[in-house]
Scaffold this motif. Structure first.
Motif, PDB file in Angstrom:
ATOM      1  N   ASN A   1       0.829  -1.194   0.000  1.00  0.00           N
ATOM      2  CA  ASN A   1       0.000   0.000   0.000  1.00  0.00           C
ATOM      3  C   ASN A   1       0.873   1.257   0.000  1.00  0.00           C
ATOM      4  O   ASN A   1       0.670   2.184  -0.793  1.00  0.00           O
ATOM      5  CB  ASN A   1      -0.923  -0.033   1.225  1.00  0.00           C
ATOM      6  N   GLU A   2       1.871   1.241   0.869  1.00  0.00           N
ATOM      7  CA  GLU A   2       2.733   2.413   1.041  1.00  0.00           C
ATOM      8  C   GLU A   2       3.528   2.720  -0.244  1.00  0.00           C
ATOM      9  O   GLU A   2       3.513   3.840  -0.742  1.00  0.00           O
ATOM     10  CB  GLU A   2       3.686   2.079   2.185  1.00  0.00           C
ATOM     11  N   VAL A   3       4.187   1.687  -0.773  1.00  0.00           N
ATOM     12  CA  VAL A   3       5.072   1.916  -1.924  1.00  0.00           C
ATOM     13  C   VAL A   3       4.261   2.228  -3.183  1.00  0.00           C
ATOM     14  O   VAL A   3       4.530   3.205  -3.887  1.00  0.00           O
ATOM     15  CB  VAL A   3       5.999   0.701  -2.166  1.00  0.00           C
ATOM     16  N   PHE A   4       3.224   1.418  -3.472  1.00  0.00           N
ATOM     17  CA  PHE A   4       2.503   1.613  -4.733  1.00  0.00           C
ATOM     18  C   PHE A   4       1.709   2.925  -4.704  1.00  0.00           C
ATOM     19  O   PHE A   4       1.552   3.581  -5.735  1.00  0.00           O
ATOM     20  CB  PHE A   4       1.612   0.397  -5.035  1.00  0.00           C
ATOM     21  N   THR A   5       1.230   3.315  -3.522  1.00  0.00           N
ATOM     22  CA  THR A   5       0.514   4.587  -3.408  1.00  0.00           C
ATOM     23  C   THR A   5       1.442   5.752  -3.764  1.00  0.00           C
ATOM     24  O   THR A   5       1.015   6.732  -4.374  1.00  0.00           O
ATOM     25  CB  THR A   5      -0.042   4.764  -1.969  1.00  0.00           C
ATOM     26  N   LYS A   6       2.721   5.631  -3.400  1.00  0.00           N
ATOM     27  CA  LYS A   6       3.677   6.694  -3.728  1.00  0.00           C
ATOM     28  C   LYS A   6       3.773   6.936  -5.229  1.00  0.00           C
ATOM     29  O   LYS A   6       4.122   8.009  -5.675  1.00  0.00           O
ATOM     30  CB  LYS A   6       5.075   6.322  -3.224  1.00  0.00           C
ATOM     31  N   TYR A   7       3.513   5.873  -6.005  1.00  0.00           N
ATOM     32  CA  TYR A   7       3.577   5.987  -7.469  1.00  0.00           C
ATOM     33  C   TYR A   7       2.228   6.388  -8.062  1.00  0.00           C
ATOM     34  O   TYR A   7       2.055   6.394  -9.271  1.00  0.00           O
ATOM     35  CB  TYR A   7       4.020   4.659  -8.085  1.00  0.00           C
ATOM     36  N   GLY A   8       1.255   6.672  -7.203  1.00  0.00           N
ATOM     37  CA  GLY A   8      -0.062   7.073  -7.699  1.00  0.00           C
ATOM     38  C   GLY A   8      -0.962   5.903  -8.035  1.00  0.00           C
ATOM     39  O   GLY A   8      -1.980   6.073  -8.697  1.00  0.00           O
ATOM     40  N   ALA A   9      -0.599   4.690  -7.603  1.00  0.00           N
ATOM     41  CA  ALA A   9      -1.449   3.533  -7.895  1.00  0.00           C
ATOM     42  C   ALA A   9      -2.564   3.425  -6.856  1.00  0.00           C
ATOM     43  O   ALA A   9      -2.378   3.802  -5.703  1.00  0.00           O
ATOM     44  CB  ALA A   9      -0.613   2.257  -7.894  1.00  0.00           C
ATOM     45  N   LYS A  10      -3.725   2.904  -7.306  1.00  0.00           N
ATOM     46  CA  LYS A  10      -4.857   2.704  -6.392  1.00  0.00           C
ATOM     47  C   LYS A  10      -5.164   1.216  -6.301  1.00  0.00           C
ATOM     48  O   LYS A  10      -5.023   0.493  -7.290  1.00  0.00           O
ATOM     49  CB  LYS A  10      -6.089   3.427  -6.939  1.00  0.00           C
ATOM     50  N   GLU A  11      -5.610   0.792  -5.124  1.00  0.00           N
ATOM     51  CA  GLU A  11      -5.890  -0.639  -4.969  1.00  0.00           C
ATOM     52  C   GLU A  11      -7.213  -1.013  -5.627  1.00  0.00           C
ATOM     53  O   GLU A  11      -8.168  -0.228  -5.624  1.00  0.00           O
ATOM     54  CB  GLU A  11      -5.934  -1.009  -3.479  1.00  0.00           C
ATOM     55  N   ILE A  12      -7.255  -2.225  -6.205  1.00  0.00           N
ATOM     56  CA  ILE A  12      -8.509  -2.759  -6.745  1.00  0.00           C
ATOM     57  C   ILE A  12      -8.673  -4.187  -6.242  1.00  0.00           C
ATOM     58  O   ILE A  12      -7.674  -4.890  -6.047  1.00  0.00           O
ATOM     59  CB  ILE A  12      -8.511  -2.703  -8.301  1.00  0.00           C
TER      60      ILE A  12
ATOM     61  N   PHE B   1      -2.088   1.179 -17.070  1.00  0.00           N
ATOM     62  CA  PHE B   1      -2.771   1.244 -18.360  1.00  0.00           C
ATOM     63  C   PHE B   1      -2.542   2.586 -19.054  1.00  0.00           C
ATOM     64  O   PHE B   1      -2.485   3.626 -18.390  1.00  0.00           O
ATOM     65  CB  PHE B   1      -4.285   1.098 -18.160  1.00  0.00           C
ATOM     66  N   GLY B   2      -2.458   2.552 -20.364  1.00  0.00           N
ATOM     67  CA  GLY B   2      -2.563   3.779 -21.157  1.00  0.00           C
ATOM     68  C   GLY B   2      -1.265   4.387 -21.639  1.00  0.00           C
ATOM     69  O   GLY B   2      -1.299   5.417 -22.292  1.00  0.00           O
ATOM     70  N   ILE B   3      -0.114   3.787 -21.330  1.00  0.00           N
ATOM     71  CA  ILE B   3       1.149   4.382 -21.782  1.00  0.00           C
ATOM     72  C   ILE B   3       1.925   3.371 -22.614  1.00  0.00           C
ATOM     73  O   ILE B   3       2.239   2.274 -22.140  1.00  0.00           O
ATOM     74  CB  ILE B   3       2.038   4.851 -20.599  1.00  0.00           C
ATOM     75  N   GLU B   4       2.239   3.818 -23.836  1.00  0.00           N
ATOM     76  CA  GLU B   4       2.930   2.911 -24.741  1.00  0.00           C
ATOM     77  C   GLU B   4       4.438   3.086 -24.624  1.00  0.00           C
ATOM     78  O   GLU B   4       5.212   2.164 -24.877  1.00  0.00           O
ATOM     79  CB  GLU B   4       2.389   3.279 -26.123  1.00  0.00           C
ATOM     80  N   GLN B   5       4.868   4.277 -24.203  1.00  0.00           N
ATOM     81  CA  GLN B   5       6.305   4.580 -24.134  1.00  0.00           C
ATOM     82  C   GLN B   5       7.026   3.739 -23.092  1.00  0.00           C
ATOM     83  O   GLN B   5       6.441   3.352 -22.086  1.00  0.00           O
ATOM     84  CB  GLN B   5       6.537   6.063 -23.787  1.00  0.00           C
ATOM     85  N   SER B   6       8.331   3.577 -23.325  1.00  0.00           N
ATOM     86  CA  SER B   6       9.143   2.733 -22.440  1.00  0.00           C
ATOM     87  C   SER B   6       9.344   3.348 -21.059  1.00  0.00           C
ATOM     88  O   SER B   6       9.799   2.666 -20.146  1.00  0.00           O
ATOM     89  CB  SER B   6      10.495   2.471 -23.084  1.00  0.00           C
ATOM     90  N   THR B   7       8.990   4.624 -20.900  1.00  0.00           N
ATOM     91  CA  THR B   7       9.050   5.229 -19.561  1.00  0.00           C
ATOM     92  C   THR B   7       8.149   4.454 -18.587  1.00  0.00           C
ATOM     93  O   THR B   7       8.487   4.284 -17.420  1.00  0.00           O
ATOM     94  CB  THR B   7       8.558   6.694 -19.591  1.00  0.00           C
ATOM     95  N   ALA B   8       6.992   3.977 -19.106  1.00  0.00           N
ATOM     96  CA  ALA B   8       6.079   3.215 -18.238  1.00  0.00           C
ATOM     97  C   ALA B   8       6.728   1.894 -17.837  1.00  0.00           C
ATOM     98  O   ALA B   8       6.607   1.454 -16.689  1.00  0.00           O
ATOM     99  CB  ALA B   8       4.747   2.959 -18.948  1.00  0.00           C
ATOM    100  N   ASP B   9       7.448   1.276 -18.773  1.00  0.00           N
ATOM    101  CA  ASP B   9       8.115   0.004 -18.460  1.00  0.00           C
ATOM    102  C   ASP B   9       9.133   0.234 -17.339  1.00  0.00           C
ATOM    103  O   ASP B   9       9.242  -0.554 -16.400  1.00  0.00           O
ATOM    104  CB  ASP B   9       8.839  -0.560 -19.695  1.00  0.00           C
ATOM    105  N   ALA B  10       9.880   1.358 -17.483  1.00  0.00           N
ATOM    106  CA  ALA B  10      10.899   1.664 -16.481  1.00  0.00           C
ATOM    107  C   ALA B  10      10.240   1.907 -15.126  1.00  0.00           C
ATOM    108  O   ALA B  10      10.701   1.407 -14.100  1.00  0.00           O
ATOM    109  CB  ALA B  10      11.707   2.893 -16.909  1.00  0.00           C
ATOM    110  N   GLU B  11       9.133   2.643 -15.135  1.00  0.00           N
ATOM    111  CA  GLU B  11       8.495   2.962 -13.862  1.00  0.00           C
ATOM    112  C   GLU B  11       7.919   1.712 -13.191  1.00  0.00           C
ATOM    113  O   GLU B  11       8.014   1.547 -11.970  1.00  0.00           O
ATOM    114  CB  GLU B  11       7.404   4.026 -14.043  1.00  0.00           C
ATOM    115  N   VAL B  12       7.351   0.824 -14.002  1.00  0.00           N
ATOM    116  CA  VAL B  12       6.775  -0.408 -13.436  1.00  0.00           C
ATOM    117  C   VAL B  12       7.888  -1.273 -12.827  1.00  0.00           C
ATOM    118  O   VAL B  12       7.730  -1.830 -11.734  1.00  0.00           O
ATOM    119  CB  VAL B  12       5.967  -1.161 -14.521  1.00  0.00           C
ATOM    120  N   ILE B  13       9.019  -1.354 -13.506  1.00  0.00           N
ATOM    121  CA  ILE B  13      10.139  -2.137 -12.945  1.00  0.00           C
ATOM    122  C   ILE B  13      10.641  -1.478 -11.660  1.00  0.00           C
ATOM    123  O   ILE B  13      10.931  -2.158 -10.670  1.00  0.00           O
ATOM    124  CB  ILE B  13      11.259  -2.313 -14.001  1.00  0.00           C
TER     125      ILE B  13
END
Ligand code: ATP
Ligand code: MG
Length: 413
Positions: free
Chosen positions: A29-40, A132-144
């Motif tokens: 919760n703490e880490v993913f929230t920092k990246y703007g992610a919401k729980e589902i 969802f919604g980003i095709e650029q490799s920046t999203a890949d980097a952020e997810v990793i």
């Protein structure tokens, strides 16, 4: 009377295990929230069709591992993974209308009918992220980064990040044809699973664990195809950009061309994080990009990327860690600088301590070798040159590195 026992491949999570589970959940919760992610949270069972279409009917999961049952003439399945369910919910709730990227995270039980063994259960838990919604490799980097920083927040080091690009459906088609041509002469020698994969899903051949098959795939003619740079220019650019971002961010990784991942829906980036302390089931995290899945399940054409981690495997690593050592012990005779550096490490999720009584250097080093994996030495010279000397206390190897490099040194042992 006979006692009814827990089912094979399932486990009770007992009160004494709970602190570790709460810790994993709170950190998520703490880490993913920092990246703007919401729980589902999506339902535990879904229409069987969702997994057949979403995970792919040539995968082990759909072919062999699903818990499927009928109710009121409907075929239902206990979820074997959560990406398909999250994508269904994304589409059904019109989340494509939200401003991109839409970042979701989840945790919960998954069900796969597999052969139970250490690190492999029939009911297990995953924590995961989908963006969802980003095709650029920046999203890949952020997810990793989200995956790596979550693992750091759990205090886990000694992990390796492996990366590959599967290309897009077009360039992958060319690769599949070449791979099939190279393997054709050995077709009769392959295991029955590989014989079936050969036509249905040739990429999965590379994932086979049968030693005879592995030997065939290591033949030079076949290796030449596997190791070739088959991906097209846009896919190669995407992959090179991602590697560039990870280099800049100080995330260590290695490219593994055999990494194909089990699910059908991946394209371009796939990655896996493994631990060196888990025995044969050593993968803690698997992820990748799945740009066509939302559309394939009836939604808009929306790219996405995500990962899932096995929580039982994380729990066993945290358990080992609990009674073991700190990641870092800071050795320094300048209290202000020492405290600053120790705090910096802690802020990056690394467990660290510093001698608060300003003992002699040698004494501090002695203490470090008892309580930590690494000594981080900050002497006068290091302070002046903005560097640190990192000593691996297992093998006494030491090197002087720039302070900005420190995180990755302590993450990958
Ligand atoms: P494998 O090739 O080992 O079967 P997978 O491709 O099926 O892995 P994923 O579907 O990517 O694995 O799942 C992500 C993570 O979930 C894995 O890295 C692992 O940590 C965990 N996991 C998967 N299956 C199980 C299981 N049966 N029991 C415990 N953990 C599991
Ligand atoms: Mg599996």
């Amino acid at each position: 009377m006979t006692i009814i026992k827990v089912q094979k491949g399932t486990k009770d999570i007992l009160p004494e295990d709970m602190p570790v589970w709460h810790f994993m959940e709170e950190k998520a919760n703490e880490v993913f929230t920092k990246y703007g992610a919401k729980e589902i949270r999506t339902p535990i069972f879904e229409a069987t069709e969702l997994f057949a279409r979403g995970v792919g009917d040539t995968t082990d999961i759909v072919n062999k591992e699903m818990y499927t049952f009928e109710k009121s003439e409907r075929s239902l399945t206990l979820r074997p993974e959560n990406t398909a369910g999250v994508v269904r919910s994304f589409i059904e709730n019109g989340m494509h209308r939200l401003s991109a990227p839409v970042k979701l995270w989840y945790k919960g039980p998954m069900f796969r009918y597999e052969r139970p063994q250490a690190g492999r259960q029939r009911q297990f838990h995953q924590v995961g992220v989908e963006v969802f919604g980003i095709e650029q490799s920046t999203a890949d980097a952020e997810v990793i980064l989200m995956a790596v920083n979550y693992l750091k927040a759990l205090g886990l080091n000694d992990l390796s990040v492996e990366l590959n690009s599967l290309g897009c459906p077009e360039c992958r088609e060319v690769f599949k044809t070449k791979l099939k041509e190279a393997i054709k002469p050995y077709l009769n020698e392959l295991c029955p699973d590989c014989q079936a994969r050969y036509e249905k899903n040739p990429l999965r051949l590379l994932d086979c664990k049968v030693p005879e098959c592995k030997e065939i795939y290591s033949k030079p003619g076949i290796q030449a195809v596997i190791q070739s740079d088959f991906i097209c220019e846009p896919c190669a650019n995407h992959f090179n950009e991602l590697k560039g971002y990870l280099d800049t961010l100080g995330i260590k990784y290695s490219v593994n061309k055999l990494l194909v991942r089990g699910l059908d829906y991946y394209n371009r980036t796939v990655f896996e994080i493994t631990s060196n302390n888990l025995g044969s089931q050593n993968a803690v995290c698997g992820g990748g990009r799945y740009d066509s899945l939302v559309k394939n399940l009836g939604g808009e054409d929306i790219p996405a990327i995500g990962f899932a981690m096995g929580m039982e495997r994380l729990a066993s690593l945290i358990g080992q860690k609990k009674d073991s050592k700190l990641s870092a012990y800071v050795v320094c005779n300048n209290p202000i600088e020492g405290l600053k550096l120790t705090e910096e490490l802690r802020a990056n999720g690394i467990t660290a301590e510093f001698d608060l009584t300003n003992k002699k250097f040698v004494k501090q080093l002695e203490k470090a070798s008892k309580v930590a994996d690494f000594a981080v030495i900050l002497g006068e010279d290091e302070i002046k040159s903005c560097s640190v000397t990192v000593k691996n206390l297992d093998n006494s190897e030491q090197k002087n590195i720039n302070r900005t490099e420190l995180n990755k040194e302590l993450f990958v042992k």
